[in-house]
Structure formats: C-alpha cells, structure tokens
Design a protein around this motif. Sequence first.
Motif: not given
Length: 69
Positions: A41-48
Amino acid sequence: MTDDDPDRDIRCQDALQAAYRELVSAAIMAGWSEREVVLAIGELADKHLLSLETNDNADALIALLRRMT
C-alpha cells in the motif's frame, strides 16, 4: 470543511480509516502477511504521488511553453 482547516489531513485519514482496515483485512485473508500488505500500500501510494507530481510538472511546462508562443 475548508481547505485551510489545520486538521484537514487528520480528517481525511479518519474518513479513510474504515476502508483502509477492510483493504488490509481482505489482503491478509487472501494470504498476504500484514507487513507485505502495508508495504505494498505504501509503495502504491508513493507511485501515485510521483505520478501526481509528474503531471503537475508537465502541466507547468506546457503552460510555460504556451506563454512563450
């Protein structure tokens, strides 16, 4: 609620909390560890966030180029 509310970020977190817990629980039930889920979830948020920043930069560049022509 207004954009200048000093607790706006906390209110947003509160609004998302239940859905976040459901998402984490569903992923754990699907076989992922809690750590894996939270990291994903953190990685997805960072990419977003990077995507949003890239779009903002592109928009600023386009606006600059339009002013130059």
